[in-house]
Write an enzyme that holds these catalytic residues in place. Structure first.
Site: not given
Length: 938
Positions: A622, A895
């Site tokens: 990510c 994230h």
């Protein structure tokens, strides 16, 4: 004989093998015991056959696995909950047919209990040790049909558990008493070793009789299992057949047996056992001597699943609904007892899951307008009145709440949708949870707008959605946050902001799109979408009309991460409502004067949908996806890469990275491409930077620096070897110009032209007042955060240019004093880059924590004025925000997502890996997650 074990591993000293010698006791006739210390006597007494010497390595491992100090409760929890220990014993042949009973659904229960006392003991909660093993302290007596079994458990002072079992039958004249083996742990704290029946897990029946292994006997099924906690664990398997008893019947023998470990039975063996049960029911029951000779070979390698997971639902799919759990018992249709809960994941299931993933990935290459008909597993959502849309969504189960990235079985296999990895035990492909709430646990697919004639509109401006998977639900498309009011999905008038002097008004036009079904349907549907664009966007309305039948989109891959309902899956191959409703605008009004790379001569090309492409997460990537999305919306860089054509077989690794990045950008900015997998780019980048070869979490700002350096090196045409000679009597501005010219001759590339600025560093001696000025290039500005919980970006920039005192070990050498002196140091920006990258230092160097300060940064066009931070303070330098890299989580894990402004539509979108959100408001840009800010000079 002592066994040599590596002392560096911290193993306890292995005792002599004589500790496990066997003893034989008889009541009337003394049987002949085994002469060897490692031999196990047969239950038949003197006539029994001798098994032979036990493998010393196996015996050592048996003793090592009982060491309680190595029982770490977090070892391989997700993949291997525990290794099963079975007591290898032999059973005296009885004249009665053993009572059959299905114990497949009984978890953590003593299989010796029958109907008389089973309800009471099953529901009784047992205390557990620290590693989950049970420590029974009572003596129970249970009557089972014609057989009376009495189990006695006692604890000795040295932590050894003894099991004594005495069985008598109504017809047999002899009595057999067996004393189960002592399992002596190698510890010094007198801690009792774990015993049988681990709480909360499934017990596997070990019936050492002459019957086939797929038949459960009602005899004594005492087991012992240990939780393995070491990374070098290996299963101890034994293929030696059990010892057979002699013909003598009047001998009472007590023997000691040894524990060994055995992997869990996979589904393939279960299917084999089911077939054996069916064959045995159809054929006459063979004699016990024949059945004893058949032993199914155990697999040497299995993947162990936890009994606490939701794998039971998946197992029912494997077995075709044969085994169905009901209130702790297992209902088996017209079948005898079987070990139904002994299941796992076999290699064929994994292979099938990967093949299914490849097939689904291959479908994204299909034309979005040509899809198969609506199947039984798909659903079509119709538009509701008032501009609000209802979409069909795939339910995002709690199995995905643990995070984004799990393994392929969990992500893509429809047979394994209900797998739940235990909280906190994630694999190498697992990310931290992202915005997971009880009410925000589903992902919306693109909407399906129903026309007046009842058929959903399809085509380039089509709005047909197909929901794949299990249950579907209707949700309302919301704005930037799911708790806000739903957005009215009316047509949007896009204002061209390329020129400051005037704006281009959109003219009402008509867009016609044609969608063709697959040859299976042999039909063609023509749809006309008419969008009226009035002067005011707030008063705009949308008139839709359609003819023909509906067409469906291709299947939707499940998202990598749990996302809220405001996300629309780009994998569906359909357009977003804000894009579809504004598709009637003339292509000339969509052109951006400063970006010729986004222009097109074809009016049918939907420029506003280009670039709204997600990137699949291939395992904790990510951070890379977020940076690539921000660079993808850097207009001049993207325009260059879209026209760049190179060869894959290039000489340097940097050129290979550039080639793969150009291919990725070209695919991302291609019409009707909504999701791309950056596998080749990561592979090429990892070839040069080995730290990215694995799938661990990395820092996005660090990756950005390495990535831009590789792009610059691939395009660099500078000449090396020239030295810099500058006269100290020159002015600072002249020194800066000469230094910059020298630097550009050495480092000459487009990437340097776009991202590199010049920083002025002033060093002043506090003793003599001598001032030294240096000019250095910079790729980004890493600004510190103040101590306040909420601040402005200007406060961070003030801290960056603030004068700093260098004292102690940091004292530099003064050129005039010729010694180390206390000095002050300050920064100013001498030359501003075209694209300014500001890095907010949220990760403290002194504390292992993340700073969650809310930094209020300018979001409007030309709102950021950097003139006050320049070396020449009288200048005005304005920047406009166009991309943000956000980080949610902590230093332990988190994230990354990207917020980017589309260069054509000038709308903000959130790129969460392969999920692209609808247009966002600028009010939702400022948050405590902002990590890297991308500004464009205006």
């Amino acid at each position: 004989m002592m066994l040599d074990i590596k002392k560096t591993r911290g193993f306890h000293k292995i005792p002599q093998a004589s500790k496990l010698q066997s003893t034989t006791k008889t009541s009337s006739v003394v049987a002949t015991s085994a002469s060897s210390q490692n031999e196990v006597p047969s239950p038949g007494g003197s006539a029994g056959s001798k098994v032979g010497a036990t493998n010393p390595v196996r015996a050592a491992n048996q003793r090592f696995f009982l060491v309680s100090s190595y029982k770490d409760p977090t070892f391989l929890k997700a993949e291997c909950d525990l290794a099963h220990a079975h007591v290898t014993t032999s059973k005296v042949k009885t004249t009665l047919q053993p009572h059959r009973r299905s114990r497949a659904g009984e978890d953590s229960r003593n299989n010796n209990y029958n109907t008389s006392r089973a309800p009471t003991l099953i529901n009784m909660r047992r205390p557990s040790l620290f590693n989950g093993n049970q420590q029974p302290t009572t003596t129970n007596s249970t009557t089972i049909n014609n057989t009376t079994s009495r189990n006695t458990t006692s604890n000795t002072s040295n932590g050894v558990l003894k099991y004594s079992v005495r069985s008598t039958t109504a017809t047999a004249t002899s009595t057999s008493t067996r004393n189960y083996g002592k399992l002596k742990p190698l510890n010094n704290n007198q801690t009792t070793a774990g015993v049988a029946m681990m709480n909360g897990h499934t017990n596997n029946n070990n019936n050492n009789t002459r019957n086939s292994s797929n038949i459960n006997n009602g005899g004594n099924n005492n087991m012992q299992r240990q939780q393995q906690q070491h990374d070098d664990i290996s299963f101890i398997d034994s293929d030696d057949p059990p010892a057979t008893g002699g013909p003598e019947a009047g001998i009472s023998t007590t023997k000691t047996s040894i524990c060994y470990f055995k992997p869990i039975t996979p589904p393939l063996q279960l299917r084999h056992e089911q077939n054996q049960v069916q064959q045995q029911e159809e054929q006459p029951q063979p004699s016990s001597s024949k059945s004893a000779s058949h032993r199914y070979p155990r697999p040497k390698s299995t993947i162990i699943a936890s009994a606490h997971s939701n794998f039971a639902a998946s197992f029912e799919k494997f077995s075709g609904g044969l085994y169905r759990q009901t209130n702790g018992e297992t209902n088996i249709e017209s079948k005898t007892s079987s070990n139904a809960r002994r299941y796992g994941i076999d290699s064929l299931s994994i292979k099938a899951s990967i093949e299914k993933f490849n097939n689904l990935s291959g479908q994204k290459r299909q034309n979005p307008g040509s899809g198969s008909g609506i199947g039984p597993g798909s659903a079509t959502a119709s538009g509701l009145g008032g501009g609000r849309l209802s979409v069909a969504s795939r339910s995002n189960h709690g199995s995905q709440a643990g995070g984004s990235s799990s393994n392929l079985q969990q992500r893509y296999s429809s047979d394994l949708d209900n797998i739940r990895v235990a909280a906190g035990y994630s694999s190498s492909l697992t990310r931290a949870a992202y915005r997971t709430t009880a009410t925000m646990n589903s992902v919306s697919t693109p909407v399906a707008v129903t026309s007046e004639l009842g058929g959903p509109i399809s085509g380039d401006g089509g709005e047909t959605a197909t929901a794949m998977g299990q249950p579907t639900s209707k949700v309302t498309v919301r704005g930037a946050h799911s708790n806000r009011q739903p957005i009215e999905c009316d047509s949007v008038v896009l204002t061209n902001k390329a020129s400051k002097d005037a704006t281009t008004a959109a003219t009402p036009t008509v867009a016609t799109a044609t969608a063709t079904h697959t040859p299976a349907t042999s039909s063609v549907s023509t749809v006309t979408v008419t969008a009226a664009a009035p002067n005011s966007a707030s008063d705009s309305t949308l008139a839709r009309s359609g003819t023909g039948s509906s067409s469906t989109a291709r299947s939707v891959l499940p998202p990598m991460t749990p996302t809220s309902s405001r996300y629309w899956d780009r994998d569906s191959g359909t357009s977003r409502s804000s894009i579809g409703t504004s598709s009637a605008l003339n292509s000339s009004s969509l052109k951006h004067n400063s970006d010729d790379g986004y222009k097109t001569a074809s009016s049918s090309r939907d420029e506003k949908s280009e670039g709204l492409c997600g990137l699949r997460n291939i395992g904790n990537t990510c951070f890379m996806n977020s940076v690539i999305q921000c660079l993808s919306h850097t207009q001049e860089l993207t325009r260059f890469l879209r026209s760049h054509h190179g060869s894959r077989s290039l000489s340097t690794k940097d050129q290979q990275i550039l080639h793969e990045f150009a291919k990725l950008i070209q695919e991302m900015w291609t019409a009707n491409v909504h999701t791309v997998t950056p596998m080749e780019l990561k592979r090429a980048f990892s070839t040069k930077h080995r730290m990215y070869s694995d799938y661990n979490q990395q820092d996005a700002q660090e990756f950005l620096r390495f990535f831009l350096d590789s792009l610059h090196s691939a395009l660099n045409s500078g000449v090396k070897g020239e030295t810099l000679n500058i006269d100290d009597n020159l002015s600072d501005n002249k020194k800066a110009d000469l230094t910059w010219e020298w630097y550009t001759r050495h480092e000459n590339s487009l990437v340097r032209d776009l991202f590199v600025g010049q920083l002025k560093s002033t060093l002043k001696c506090t003793t003599c007042g001598n001032t030294s000025v240096t000019f250095d290039p910079f790729w980004d500005l890493s600004v510190p955060l103040p101590s306040s919980s909420r601040c402005k970006l200007e406060a961070c920039l003030d801290l960056f240019i603030r004068e700093e005192v260098l004292d102690g070990d940091e004292m530099p050498t003064c050129a005039k004093c010729k010694t180390r002196r206390k000095c002050t140091k300050s920064f100013t920006i001498q030359r501003f880059p075209k694209y300014l990258v500001i890095h907010l230092k949220r990760f403290s160097e002194t504390r292992w924590s993340k700073l969650s300060n809310i930094v209020e940064f300018p979001t409007s066009d030309s709102e950021l004025n950097m003139g006050s931070y320049g070396a020449n303070s009288n200048s005005n330098v304005h920047y406009s925000l166009y991309a943000i890299s956000n980080h949610m989580g902590s230093t332990a894990g988190g994230h990354y997502v990207a917020l980017c402004k589309h260069p054509v539509s000038r709308k903000w979108h959130e790129f969460n890996d392969n999920i692209v959100s609808d247009a966002l408001s600028e009010n939702h840009l400022v948050s405590s997650s902002a990590y890297i800010l991308f500004y464009e000079r205006t």
